[in-house]
Motif scaffolding. Sequence first.
Motif, short mmCIF file in Angstrom:
data_model
loop_
_atom_site.label_atom_id
_atom_site.label_comp_id
_atom_site.label_asym_id
_atom_site.label_seq_id
_atom_site.Cartn_x
_atom_site.Cartn_y
_atom_site.Cartn_z
N VAL A 1 0.84 -1.21 0.00
CA VAL A 1 0.00 0.00 0.00
C VAL A 1 0.87 1.25 0.00
CG1 VAL A 1 -1.68 1.33 1.35
CG2 VAL A 1 -1.96 -1.12 1.09
N ARG A 2 1.91 1.23 0.82
CA ARG A 2 2.81 2.40 0.91
C ARG A 2 3.53 2.61 -0.42
NH1 ARG A 2 5.82 1.36 5.61
NH2 ARG A 2 4.26 2.46 6.82
N ARG A 3 4.03 1.54 -1.03
CA ARG A 3 4.76 1.65 -2.29
C ARG A 3 3.84 2.15 -3.40
NH1 ARG A 3 5.77 -3.45 -3.55
NH2 ARG A 3 7.28 -3.63 -1.88
N GLY A 4 2.63 1.57 -3.50
CA GLY A 4 1.67 1.99 -4.52
C GLY A 4 1.27 3.45 -4.35
N SER A 5 1.15 3.88 -3.10
CA SER A 5 0.78 5.28 -2.84
C SER A 5 1.91 6.22 -3.21
CB SER A 5 0.40 5.45 -1.37
OG SER A 5 -0.76 4.71 -1.09
N ARG A 6 3.14 5.80 -2.99
CA ARG A 6 4.27 6.65 -3.38
C ARG A 6 4.36 6.79 -4.89
NH1 ARG A 6 8.59 4.25 0.96
NH2 ARG A 6 7.81 5.43 2.74
N VAL A 7 4.13 5.70 -5.61
CA VAL A 7 4.13 5.77 -7.08
C VAL A 7 2.99 6.66 -7.54
CG1 VAL A 7 3.73 4.41 -9.18
CG2 VAL A 7 5.26 3.54 -7.40
N PHE A 8 1.81 6.48 -6.97
CA PHE A 8 0.66 7.31 -7.31
C PHE A 8 0.99 8.79 -7.10
CE2 PHE A 8 -3.03 9.72 -5.92
CZ PHE A 8 -3.93 9.48 -6.95
N MET A 9 1.58 9.11 -5.95
CA MET A 9 1.90 10.51 -5.65
C MET A 9 2.94 11.06 -6.60
SD MET A 9 -0.25 11.49 -3.62
CE MET A 9 0.40 13.13 -3.67
N ALA A 10 3.93 10.26 -6.98
CA ALA A 10 4.94 10.72 -7.93
C ALA A 10 4.30 11.06 -9.27
CB ALA A 10 6.03 9.66 -8.10
#
Length: 138
Positions: free
Chosen positions: A100-109
């Motif tokens: 979840v954290r990794r996917g959210s970081r990619v989304f935010m980028a």
Amino acid sequence: MDDIIRIPGTNIRIGLDPIIGLFPAVGDILASSVGLVLVIEGLRHRLPVSVLTRMGANVILNNLIGAIPIVGDAFSIWYKSNVRNLALLNRWKSGERTAVRRGSRVFMAVFLTIWAIVFIGWIIGWYFFIKFLISLAP
């Protein structure tokens, strides 16, 4: 809010979000308010900022596009921001925290990159618009 009613003969599900979104302004405000409940629930569960920001962006995107008559309601049926946010919260609670954290970081980028491009384009557009207005001055 997003998938309480199944349209007979199809696999398409709709909820109250696109229905109350048919009422200009008031419907969109109510739908966004209910969507923010999941973000507040994420705060209670101490989700990281990247996940909370992703959840907030889902609500904002649904609200911005949802404000467009008819098109916004169709987008709301397709995008289902509340279902997305609930899935993020449930995945976090079930222990999939790294994913979840990794996917959210990619989304935010991706989100910030698109936002920066739009913002720079907006500034350039205003620059040429003002330059054009100055050229019209006597």
